[in-house]
Design a protein around this motif. Structure first.
Motif, mmCIF file in Angstrom:
data_model
loop_
_atom_site.group_PDB
_atom_site.id
_atom_site.type_symbol
_atom_site.label_atom_id
_atom_site.label_comp_id
_atom_site.label_asym_id
_atom_site.label_seq_id
_atom_site.Cartn_x
_atom_site.Cartn_y
_atom_site.Cartn_z
ATOM 1 N N TYR A 73 0.829 -1.201 0.000
ATOM 2 C CA TYR A 73 0.000 0.000 0.000
ATOM 3 C C TYR A 73 0.866 1.255 0.000
ATOM 4 O O TYR A 73 0.627 2.194 -0.760
ATOM 5 C CB TYR A 73 -0.925 -0.022 1.221
ATOM 6 C CG TYR A 73 -1.866 1.146 1.284
ATOM 7 C CD1 TYR A 73 -3.068 1.115 0.594
ATOM 8 C CD2 TYR A 73 -1.566 2.283 2.025
ATOM 9 C CE1 TYR A 73 -3.947 2.192 0.639
ATOM 10 C CE2 TYR A 73 -2.430 3.358 2.082
ATOM 11 C CZ TYR A 73 -3.619 3.300 1.387
ATOM 12 O OH TYR A 73 -4.477 4.369 1.429
ATOM 13 N N GLU A 114 2.406 2.094 -3.292
ATOM 14 C CA GLU A 114 1.449 2.686 -4.212
ATOM 15 C C GLU A 114 1.174 4.155 -3.892
ATOM 16 O O GLU A 114 0.388 4.798 -4.578
ATOM 17 C CB GLU A 114 0.123 1.900 -4.184
ATOM 18 C CG GLU A 114 0.250 0.468 -4.677
ATOM 19 C CD GLU A 114 0.566 0.403 -6.161
ATOM 20 O OE1 GLU A 114 -0.232 0.899 -6.958
ATOM 21 O OE2 GLU A 114 1.635 -0.141 -6.515
ATOM 22 N N HIS A 115 1.806 4.679 -2.853
ATOM 23 C CA HIS A 115 1.616 6.064 -2.407
ATOM 24 C C HIS A 115 2.959 6.767 -2.228
ATOM 25 O O HIS A 115 3.170 7.493 -1.271
ATOM 26 C CB HIS A 115 0.821 6.092 -1.101
ATOM 27 C CG HIS A 115 -0.552 5.555 -1.246
ATOM 28 N ND1 HIS A 115 -0.822 4.211 -1.142
ATOM 29 C CD2 HIS A 115 -1.718 6.172 -1.538
ATOM 30 C CE1 HIS A 115 -2.117 4.029 -1.347
ATOM 31 N NE2 HIS A 115 -2.680 5.193 -1.588
ATOM 32 N N CYS A 124 0.015 12.814 -3.961
ATOM 33 C CA CYS A 124 -1.012 11.781 -3.790
ATOM 34 C C CYS A 124 -1.297 11.556 -2.306
ATOM 35 O O CYS A 124 -2.448 11.512 -1.889
ATOM 36 C CB CYS A 124 -0.568 10.482 -4.462
ATOM 37 S SG CYS A 124 -1.758 9.132 -4.320
ATOM 38 N N ARG A 125 -0.224 11.424 -1.526
ATOM 39 C CA ARG A 125 -0.409 11.231 -0.073
ATOM 40 C C ARG A 125 -1.119 12.424 0.557
ATOM 41 O O ARG A 125 -1.989 12.266 1.413
ATOM 42 C CB ARG A 125 0.942 11.018 0.615
ATOM 43 C CG ARG A 125 1.551 9.670 0.365
ATOM 44 C CD ARG A 125 2.686 9.355 1.335
ATOM 45 N NE ARG A 125 3.652 10.421 1.486
ATOM 46 C CZ ARG A 125 4.746 10.566 0.748
ATOM 47 N NH1 ARG A 125 5.003 9.725 -0.225
ATOM 48 N NH2 ARG A 125 5.579 11.564 0.997
ATOM 49 N N HIS A 183 -4.758 12.218 -0.181
ATOM 50 C CA HIS A 183 -5.363 11.219 0.725
ATOM 51 C C HIS A 183 -5.596 11.833 2.101
ATOM 52 O O HIS A 183 -6.667 11.661 2.695
ATOM 53 C CB HIS A 183 -4.435 10.005 0.870
ATOM 54 C CG HIS A 183 -4.642 8.942 -0.137
ATOM 55 N ND1 HIS A 183 -5.471 7.865 0.067
ATOM 56 C CD2 HIS A 183 -4.123 8.773 -1.364
ATOM 57 C CE1 HIS A 183 -5.435 7.083 -0.980
ATOM 58 N NE2 HIS A 183 -4.627 7.623 -1.876
ATOM 59 N N ALA A 235 -8.607 10.771 -3.102
ATOM 60 C CA ALA A 235 -7.627 9.695 -3.290
ATOM 61 C C ALA A 235 -7.460 9.347 -4.763
ATOM 62 O O ALA A 235 -6.337 9.197 -5.253
ATOM 63 C CB ALA A 235 -8.051 8.462 -2.497
ATOM 64 N N HIS A 261 -4.205 9.354 -7.320
ATOM 65 C CA HIS A 261 -3.678 8.195 -8.039
ATOM 66 C C HIS A 261 -3.644 8.410 -9.547
ATOM 67 O O HIS A 261 -2.629 8.156 -10.192
ATOM 68 C CB HIS A 261 -4.487 6.940 -7.705
ATOM 69 C CG HIS A 261 -4.148 6.391 -6.366
ATOM 70 N ND1 HIS A 261 -2.993 5.687 -6.117
ATOM 71 C CD2 HIS A 261 -4.793 6.480 -5.185
ATOM 72 C CE1 HIS A 261 -2.947 5.351 -4.841
ATOM 73 N NE2 HIS A 261 -4.030 5.826 -4.249
ATOM 74 N N GLU A 294 0.090 10.022 -9.020
ATOM 75 C CA GLU A 294 0.795 8.749 -8.823
ATOM 76 C C GLU A 294 0.853 7.943 -10.121
ATOM 77 O O GLU A 294 1.735 7.129 -10.314
ATOM 78 C CB GLU A 294 0.089 7.945 -7.725
ATOM 79 C CG GLU A 294 0.876 6.795 -7.172
ATOM 80 C CD GLU A 294 2.013 7.190 -6.265
ATOM 81 O OE1 GLU A 294 3.155 6.824 -6.570
ATOM 82 O OE2 GLU A 294 1.768 7.856 -5.246
ATOM 83 N N PRO A 341 -5.808 2.815 -8.144
ATOM 84 C CA PRO A 341 -5.973 2.668 -6.693
ATOM 85 C C PRO A 341 -6.125 1.209 -6.273
ATOM 86 O O PRO A 341 -6.801 0.425 -6.938
ATOM 87 C CB PRO A 341 -7.257 3.446 -6.396
ATOM 88 C CG PRO A 341 -7.394 4.402 -7.530
ATOM 89 C CD PRO A 341 -6.810 3.710 -8.722
ATOM 90 N N SER A 394 -7.393 -1.643 1.716
ATOM 91 C CA SER A 394 -7.083 -0.283 1.262
ATOM 92 C C SER A 394 -7.702 0.756 2.191
ATOM 93 O O SER A 394 -7.076 1.774 2.489
ATOM 94 C CB SER A 394 -7.588 -0.067 -0.161
ATOM 95 O OG SER A 394 -6.831 -0.826 -1.048
ATOM 96 N N ASP A 449 -5.570 3.386 4.323
ATOM 97 C CA ASP A 449 -5.755 4.830 4.251
ATOM 98 C C ASP A 449 -5.751 5.444 5.643
ATOM 99 O O ASP A 449 -5.118 6.483 5.871
ATOM 100 C CB ASP A 449 -7.058 5.157 3.521
ATOM 101 C CG ASP A 449 -7.161 6.622 3.169
ATOM 102 O OD1 ASP A 449 -6.166 7.173 2.643
ATOM 103 O OD2 ASP A 449 -8.213 7.218 3.422
#
Length: 99
Positions: free
Chosen positions: A13, A16-17, A22-23, A26, A60, A64, A68, A72, A81, A85
């Motif tokens: 996870y 992917e961030h 992107c973070r 989120h 989010a 992505h 990113e 997702p 997921s 988060d």
């Protein structure tokens, strides 16, 4: 890949961030979800609750798809997921992950 435990999933996870924007999206989405949830519960206007998935996933998914440039993990691992988060949100809030 199938994950038996969240502990095994979470490193994937985080991979992917990697993108900071992107973070941050989120984080902003999660913070806004908490604010709208509190506002809905305190005001008694529970109709606002319908917006929570739109807010959380909207921020989010923009992160992505736009920053990113990946898909997702929600589409393949929805429960993990969601857990990821909130763990990532907490780790950003406490400074363990850079915001």
């Amino acid at each position: 890949m199938r994950y038996r435990r969240f502990r095994d999933f979470y490193p994937y996870y985080l991979e992917e961030h990697r993108d900071r924007t992107c973070r941050r999206l989120h984080f902003a989405g999660s913070l806004l979800v908490l604010a709208v949830l509190a506002g809905a519960l305190l005001s008694g206007r529970l109709v606002w609750l319908w917006s929570l998935p739109l807010i959380g996933y909207g921020f989010a998914w923009i992160g992505h798809f736009v920053f990113e440039k990946n898909r997702p993990a929600t589409f393949r691992h929805p429960f993990y997921s969601l857990m990821g988060d909130w763990v990532m949100f907490w780790q950003m809030l406490t400074g363990k992950i850079p915001l």
